[in-house]
Design a protein around this motif. Structure first.
Motif, PDB file in Angstrom:
ATOM      1  N   LYS A 127       0.839  -1.193   0.000  1.00  0.00           N
ATOM      2  CA  LYS A 127       0.000   0.000   0.000  1.00  0.00           C
ATOM      3  C   LYS A 127       0.882   1.255   0.000  1.00  0.00           C
ATOM      4  O   LYS A 127       1.921   1.300   0.668  1.00  0.00           O
ATOM      5  CB  LYS A 127      -0.906   0.020   1.231  1.00  0.00           C
ATOM      6  CG  LYS A 127      -1.752  -1.228   1.415  1.00  0.00           C
ATOM      7  CD  LYS A 127      -2.759  -1.399   0.307  1.00  0.00           C
ATOM      8  CE  LYS A 127      -3.495  -2.732   0.414  1.00  0.00           C
ATOM      9  NZ  LYS A 127      -4.263  -2.871   1.645  1.00  0.00           N
ATOM     10  N   LEU A 128       0.442   2.229  -0.753  1.00  0.00           N
ATOM     11  CA  LEU A 128       1.091   3.544  -0.761  1.00  0.00           C
ATOM     12  C   LEU A 128       0.251   4.476   0.099  1.00  0.00           C
ATOM     13  O   LEU A 128      -0.912   4.756  -0.227  1.00  0.00           O
ATOM     14  CB  LEU A 128       1.197   4.074  -2.196  1.00  0.00           C
ATOM     15  CG  LEU A 128       1.986   5.362  -2.389  1.00  0.00           C
ATOM     16  CD1 LEU A 128       3.444   5.167  -1.977  1.00  0.00           C
ATOM     17  CD2 LEU A 128       1.904   5.840  -3.839  1.00  0.00           C
ATOM     18  N   VAL A 129       0.831   4.946   1.202  1.00  0.00           N
ATOM     19  CA  VAL A 129       0.089   5.686   2.227  1.00  0.00           C
ATOM     20  C   VAL A 129       0.642   7.105   2.322  1.00  0.00           C
ATOM     21  O   VAL A 129       1.862   7.319   2.343  1.00  0.00           O
ATOM     22  CB  VAL A 129       0.188   4.990   3.595  1.00  0.00           C
ATOM     23  CG1 VAL A 129      -0.645   5.737   4.638  1.00  0.00           C
ATOM     24  CG2 VAL A 129      -0.279   3.546   3.497  1.00  0.00           C
ATOM     25  N   PHE A 130      -0.266   8.069   2.380  1.00  0.00           N
ATOM     26  CA  PHE A 130       0.071   9.473   2.598  1.00  0.00           C
ATOM     27  C   PHE A 130      -0.560   9.918   3.916  1.00  0.00           C
ATOM     28  O   PHE A 130      -1.730   9.620   4.185  1.00  0.00           O
ATOM     29  CB  PHE A 130      -0.455  10.339   1.452  1.00  0.00           C
ATOM     30  CG  PHE A 130      -0.520  11.809   1.774  1.00  0.00           C
ATOM     31  CD1 PHE A 130       0.610  12.598   1.657  1.00  0.00           C
ATOM     32  CD2 PHE A 130      -1.701  12.389   2.209  1.00  0.00           C
ATOM     33  CE1 PHE A 130       0.554  13.950   1.951  1.00  0.00           C
ATOM     34  CE2 PHE A 130      -1.768  13.736   2.501  1.00  0.00           C
ATOM     35  CZ  PHE A 130      -0.636  14.518   2.376  1.00  0.00           C
ATOM     36  N   PHE A 131       0.205  10.611   4.752  1.00  0.00           N
ATOM     37  CA  PHE A 131      -0.362  11.183   5.967  1.00  0.00           C
ATOM     38  C   PHE A 131       0.247  12.546   6.234  1.00  0.00           C
ATOM     39  O   PHE A 131       1.366  12.853   5.807  1.00  0.00           O
ATOM     40  CB  PHE A 131      -0.185  10.254   7.179  1.00  0.00           C
ATOM     41  CG  PHE A 131       1.227  10.146   7.693  1.00  0.00           C
ATOM     42  CD1 PHE A 131       1.681  10.971   8.708  1.00  0.00           C
ATOM     43  CD2 PHE A 131       2.088   9.196   7.177  1.00  0.00           C
ATOM     44  CE1 PHE A 131       2.973  10.859   9.183  1.00  0.00           C
ATOM     45  CE2 PHE A 131       3.377   9.070   7.653  1.00  0.00           C
ATOM     46  CZ  PHE A 131       3.825   9.909   8.665  1.00  0.00           C
ATOM     47  N   GLU A 132      -0.518  13.366   6.950  1.00  0.00           N
ATOM     48  CA  GLU A 132      -0.133  14.749   7.235  1.00  0.00           C
ATOM     49  C   GLU A 132      -0.447  15.071   8.686  1.00  0.00           C
ATOM     50  O   GLU A 132      -1.493  14.661   9.216  1.00  0.00           O
ATOM     51  CB  GLU A 132      -0.887  15.706   6.301  1.00  0.00           C
ATOM     52  CG  GLU A 132      -0.527  17.162   6.485  1.00  0.00           C
ATOM     53  CD  GLU A 132      -1.304  18.070   5.548  1.00  0.00           C
ATOM     54  OE1 GLU A 132      -0.877  19.215   5.342  1.00  0.00           O
ATOM     55  OE2 GLU A 132      -2.357  17.622   5.033  1.00  0.00           O
ATOM     56  N   LEU A 133       0.458  15.787   9.330  1.00  0.00           N
ATOM     57  CA  LEU A 133       0.293  16.219  10.718  1.00  0.00           C
ATOM     58  C   LEU A 133       0.274  17.740  10.752  1.00  0.00           C
ATOM     59  O   LEU A 133       1.181  18.394  10.231  1.00  0.00           O
ATOM     60  CB  LEU A 133       1.425  15.681  11.588  1.00  0.00           C
ATOM     61  CG  LEU A 133       1.545  14.153  11.636  1.00  0.00           C
ATOM     62  CD1 LEU A 133       2.772  13.746  12.445  1.00  0.00           C
ATOM     63  CD2 LEU A 133       0.300  13.523  12.233  1.00  0.00           C
TER      64      LEU A 133
END
Length: 241
Positions: A129-135
């Motif tokens: 899986k290619l996962v993007f996250f932002e904080l």
């Protein structure tokens, strides 16, 4: 001559002692002030590849009494889903989600320490899986107050101004908030675009594969039909001579 040199040396020593005594409290106060000011938290975004059957965690330091917004999105891979969990610095499980493609979670107020964000793909055996996250951290209240204290030192009294300082500060803060939100929306749009592009590329590969399979079947059926028709028109009886 010797007395004059001795007098100059004594004067220089006395001056050095005076300067040292005057500068040491100033340096100590400046160092204490800089040490008491913690660096403001920085917003961040990250895209990574999560292999099949693996679990990967990230740690994000956070100050006390702030607001933390964590947003993630699966932009590539079969199913576009992943397990997500968020733990506080004390080890308390704040968020736990299973087989989700995206999510947005806000922690307010935050605790001083490292927050733990984990993405789990152990339920998948072959698909990565290619996962993007932002904080995203919101500005602290005490920083806003400390920034506002400097306005009163450089402006005239409010009764001498047509526009109050509070109105200017409110407009600037509103503009800053909207600009930050615009940056966040643009980042999410890029993530949506990446996910849609991955979906389109995957659909294109499947369409090409099954189209090739159908063309191969059509050619095979055509060859079989030609052979069958040729076999029907062949005379298999023995010819006597």
């Amino acid at each position: 001559m010797t007395r004059m040199m001795a007098a100059r040396a004594a004067l220089a020593l006395a001056l050095a002692l005076v300067l040292a005594g005057w500068l040491s409290p100033l340096v100590a106060g400046t160092a204490a002030e800089l040490g008491s000011r913690a660096p403001p938290p920085q917003d961040g975004e990250f895209t990574f590849l999560l292999p099949a059957g693996r679990r990967q965690c990230f740690y994000q330091p956070a100050p006390a009494n702030a607001s933390l917004e964590a947003e993630y999105q699966v932009i590539g891979g079969a199913g576009l889903d992943v397990d997500f969990s968020l733990e506080s610095p004390r080890g308390v499980l704040l968020v736990s989600e299973y087989r989700k493609s995206d999510g947005v979670h806000t922690v307010e107020p935050t605790e001083l320490g490292d927050y733990k964000l984990c993405f789990d793909n152990s339920f998948s055996t072959i698909s990565e899986k290619l996962v993007f996250f932002e904080l995203i951290f919101d500005s602290l209240q005490d920083e806003e107050d400390s920034d506002g204290d400097g306005w009163a030192d450089v402006v005239e009294p409010e009764e001498m101004l047509d526009i109050k300082i509070e109105d200017i500060k409110e407009s600037i803060e509103m503009m800053k908030t909207r600009l930050e939100r615009s940056i966040q929306v643009l980042t999410l749009l890029r993530a949506f675009e990446a996910r849609d592009r991955n979906l389109q590329e995957g659909n294109l590969e499947r369409v090409n594969f099954w189209s090739a399979v159908n063309v191969g079947l059509l050619l095979l059926v055509a060859v079989l039909q030609v052979c069958t028709l040729k076999g029907l028109f062949q005379d298999k009886r023995a010819v006597r001579t």
